[in-house]
Design an enzyme around this catalytic site. Structure first.
Site, PDB file in Angstrom:
ATOM      1  N   LYS A  83       0.772   4.132  -2.811  1.00  0.00           N
ATOM      2  CA  LYS A  83       0.604   5.578  -2.422  1.00  0.00           C
ATOM      3  C   LYS A  83       1.719   6.353  -2.882  1.00  0.00           C
ATOM      4  O   LYS A  83       1.390   7.763  -3.244  1.00  0.00           O
ATOM      5  CB  LYS A  83      -0.244   5.484  -1.164  1.00  0.00           C
ATOM      6  CG  LYS A  83      -1.318   4.820  -1.051  1.00  0.00           C
ATOM      7  CD  LYS A  83      -2.425   5.492  -1.946  1.00  0.00           C
ATOM      8  CE  LYS A  83      -3.763   5.058  -1.451  1.00  0.00           C
ATOM      9  NZ  LYS A  83      -4.720   5.385  -2.307  1.00  0.00           N
TER      10      LYS A  83
ATOM     11  N   TYR B  15       0.891  -1.109  -0.021  1.00  0.00           N
ATOM     12  CA  TYR B  15       0.040   0.068   0.069  1.00  0.00           C
ATOM     13  C   TYR B  15       0.869   1.259  -0.039  1.00  0.00           C
ATOM     14  O   TYR B  15       0.772   2.224  -0.827  1.00  0.00           O
ATOM     15  CB  TYR B  15      -1.006  -0.025   1.249  1.00  0.00           C
ATOM     16  CG  TYR B  15      -1.722   1.191   1.361  1.00  0.00           C
ATOM     17  CD1 TYR B  15      -2.920   1.374   0.694  1.00  0.00           C
ATOM     18  CD2 TYR B  15      -1.534   2.027   2.541  1.00  0.00           C
ATOM     19  CE1 TYR B  15      -3.772   2.260   0.747  1.00  0.00           C
ATOM     20  CE2 TYR B  15      -2.262   3.033   2.878  1.00  0.00           C
ATOM     21  CZ  TYR B  15      -3.473   3.188   1.945  1.00  0.00           C
ATOM     22  OH  TYR B  15      -4.483   4.445   2.073  1.00  0.00           O
TER      23      TYR B  15
END
Length: 302
Positions: free
Chosen positions: A174, A170
């Protein structure tokens, strides 16, 4: 009504932050394409148009205009269809809010390849493809001599800016969205498009376990700092004509707080004008680090 008659696409808009964004855009006069696959928190399960249609119906019940979309934003045909839906139903596209995503958290040494691929696909590829096809649409409009005053709002995270233990997939995705935002802002500006990103903090399906452990629910009448709707005013303003000239920026948003993030910048430097000897590098680097600001800690590393 700062977005009166603007046409907005919001991905991942069936729940959480995306739902809050879609509703606030509608309250501010926008016509909204509500996109959501309707899968589980980790991206599994059969796709369902239910959540997207529920939000679209909620907007229509408020007197607004909305259409539901269940296109897969991380698929070429899906992203093409998503942008086409806005143009076909409302005649134009003014704002793209990339928000869709899910989590498959694991420590790096336990992270499976498919868990890496799935999260990077939905977050990073799921930003790239809608942005690509929206950009193509706006380029064509500009080249045809039609005025373009368009906006893209991407969704990064504090995990992408500072890192987060247990979220290597993640965090990487991001962080990639930040880089994509900077490139898109530089490339699409000539067509009348601004591109910014937010790093929000709010209570959603993706974060409810974290905030349940760290923050008590507010009492009656108290300000709920973790409510998703707190982030939406910034997103809606970035999608409005008023934000013209603001591009290539990353904003942190949480509760009533808005922060302009200072990403990588050139810091202290030294140049000897010749090739370094490895034995001399250590002293130079230590001197530079002594002059530089200390990095902020990775989330969960304390």
């Amino acid at each position: 009504m700062i977005c009166q008659d603007r046409v907005v696409v919001v991905t991942g808009a069936g729940r959480g932050l995306g739902r809050a964004h879609a509703l606030e855009f509608a309250r501010q006069g926008a016509r909204v394409v509500v996109n959501d696959l309707g899968v589980a928190r980790d991206g599994t399960g059969a796709a369902s148009g239910g959540p997207a249609e529920e939000v679209a119906e909620e907007i229509r019940a408020l007197g607004g205009q909305a259409v539901a979309s269940r296109h897969d934003v991380a698929d070429e045909a899906g992203a093409t269809g998503l942008i086409a839906t806005a143009v076909e139903h409302f005649g134009r596209l003014d704002v793209l809010v990339n928000n869709a995503g899910f989590l498959r958290d694991r420590m790096l040494v336990n992270l499976a390849e498919d868990e890496w691929d799935a999260v990077v696909r939905v977050h990073l590829k799921g930003h790239f493809l809608p942005l690509k096809h929206a950009g193509r649409h706006w380029r064509a409009e500009a080249k045809a001599g039609r005025p373009v005053d368009a906006r893209v709002v991407n969704t990064s995270s504090g995990a992408g800016l500072l890192g987060s233990v247990g979220q290597g997939n993640y965090s990487a995705a991001k962080a990639g969205i930040v880089g994509l935002t900077l490139v898109a802002a530089a490339e699409l500006g000539r067509y009348g498009v601004t591109v910014n990103a937010i790093a929000p903090a709010a209570r959603t399906r993706m974060t409810e376990e974290v905030f349940a452990q760290t923050m008590a629910a507010p009492g009656a009448g108290e300000f709920d700092a973790m409510a998703p709707g707190n982030v939406s005013p910034l997103v809606v303003w970035l999608g409005s004509a008023e934000s013209r000239g603001v591009t290539g920026r990353i904003f942190e948003a949480e509760g009533g707080r808005i922060c302009v993030m200072d990403a990588f910048r050139h810091g202290p430097a030294t140049d000897r004008g010749a090739r370094w000897d490895p034995a001399e590098v250590g002293a130079a680097v230590k001197d530079l680090l002594a002059q530089a600001l200390a990095p902020e800690p990775v989330y969960g590393a304390g």
